[in-house]
Design a protein around this motif. Sequence first.
Motif, mmCIF file in Angstrom:
data_model
loop_
_atom_site.group_PDB
_atom_site.id
_atom_site.type_symbol
_atom_site.label_atom_id
_atom_site.label_comp_id
_atom_site.label_asym_id
_atom_site.label_seq_id
_atom_site.Cartn_x
_atom_site.Cartn_y
_atom_site.Cartn_z
ATOM 1 N N SER A 25 0.835 -1.201 0.000
ATOM 2 C CA SER A 25 0.000 0.000 0.000
ATOM 3 C C SER A 25 0.873 1.256 0.000
ATOM 4 O O SER A 25 0.530 2.253 -0.640
ATOM 5 C CB SER A 25 -0.972 0.012 1.177
ATOM 6 O OG SER A 25 -0.280 -0.058 2.397
ATOM 7 N N SER A 56 -6.034 -4.096 -4.696
ATOM 8 C CA SER A 56 -7.270 -3.624 -4.062
ATOM 9 C C SER A 56 -7.484 -4.292 -2.708
ATOM 10 O O SER A 56 -7.828 -3.622 -1.722
ATOM 11 C CB SER A 56 -8.477 -3.914 -4.958
ATOM 12 O OG SER A 56 -8.406 -3.155 -6.130
ATOM 13 N N MET A 59 -4.820 -3.018 -0.158
ATOM 14 C CA MET A 59 -5.075 -1.642 0.265
ATOM 15 C C MET A 59 -6.240 -1.574 1.242
ATOM 16 O O MET A 59 -6.188 -0.851 2.235
ATOM 17 C CB MET A 59 -5.319 -0.745 -0.942
ATOM 18 C CG MET A 59 -4.061 -0.510 -1.751
ATOM 19 S SD MET A 59 -4.239 0.733 -3.001
ATOM 20 C CE MET A 59 -4.290 2.210 -2.009
ATOM 21 N N GLU A 62 -4.763 -3.017 4.541
ATOM 22 C CA GLU A 62 -3.733 -2.214 5.202
ATOM 23 C C GLU A 62 -4.198 -0.798 5.528
ATOM 24 O O GLU A 62 -3.818 -0.247 6.554
ATOM 25 C CB GLU A 62 -2.469 -2.154 4.345
ATOM 26 C CG GLU A 62 -1.726 -3.467 4.260
ATOM 27 C CD GLU A 62 -0.465 -3.399 3.409
ATOM 28 O OE1 GLU A 62 -0.131 -2.310 2.873
ATOM 29 O OE2 GLU A 62 0.200 -4.443 3.285
ATOM 30 N N LEU A 63 -4.988 -0.197 4.645
ATOM 31 C CA LEU A 63 -5.378 1.199 4.821
ATOM 32 C C LEU A 63 -6.851 1.392 5.145
ATOM 33 O O LEU A 63 -7.261 2.481 5.549
ATOM 34 C CB LEU A 63 -5.049 2.008 3.555
ATOM 35 C CG LEU A 63 -3.586 2.024 3.106
ATOM 36 C CD1 LEU A 63 -3.439 2.815 1.821
ATOM 37 C CD2 LEU A 63 -2.699 2.599 4.198
ATOM 38 N N PHE A 67 -8.481 1.905 -3.664
ATOM 39 C CA PHE A 67 -7.540 2.675 -4.472
ATOM 40 C C PHE A 67 -8.144 4.029 -4.825
ATOM 41 O O PHE A 67 -7.484 5.066 -4.698
ATOM 42 C CB PHE A 67 -7.183 1.902 -5.755
ATOM 43 C CG PHE A 67 -6.244 2.653 -6.662
ATOM 44 C CD1 PHE A 67 -4.875 2.548 -6.486
ATOM 45 C CD2 PHE A 67 -6.726 3.456 -7.681
ATOM 46 C CE1 PHE A 67 -4.001 3.252 -7.317
ATOM 47 C CE2 PHE A 67 -5.873 4.159 -8.510
ATOM 48 C CZ PHE A 67 -4.496 4.052 -8.329
#
Length: 123
Positions: A25, A56, A59, A62-63, A67
């Motif tokens: 990420s 995708s 991300m 992790e976030l 995207f």
Amino acid sequence: VLAFFAQIARQYAGVHPDPAHPTISGQVVQYILDHVASATLKGAASQLSYHPNYISTVMRKELGKTFSEVLLEQRMTLADALLKDTSLTVEEIARMLGYNSSNFHRAFRGYYRRSPRQSTEKL
């Protein structure tokens, strides 16, 4: 202008991956910052040699964001900083970030609940 833009990007990125062990990420966010006007999920996947679906998934894990959400966040953060800290016009900033003028106004207002011109006004 590009050097200043790069400095603003680094300053407002919010994600500073460890260069020795960058996360996927973190690499994607760096890709977005490096290609802010033209960044796409397919482009990031191609550059990082991963499948777009994998990026995708990672991300989101992790976030906690897609995207598209990260791309919008980075573009809007840069836009707000450029509006406040430079004498560039709204139209110039829109083009730098890959928008036409009307789409930029719509995205900015949707993200910040104020117009881009209101960001340029001194309080």
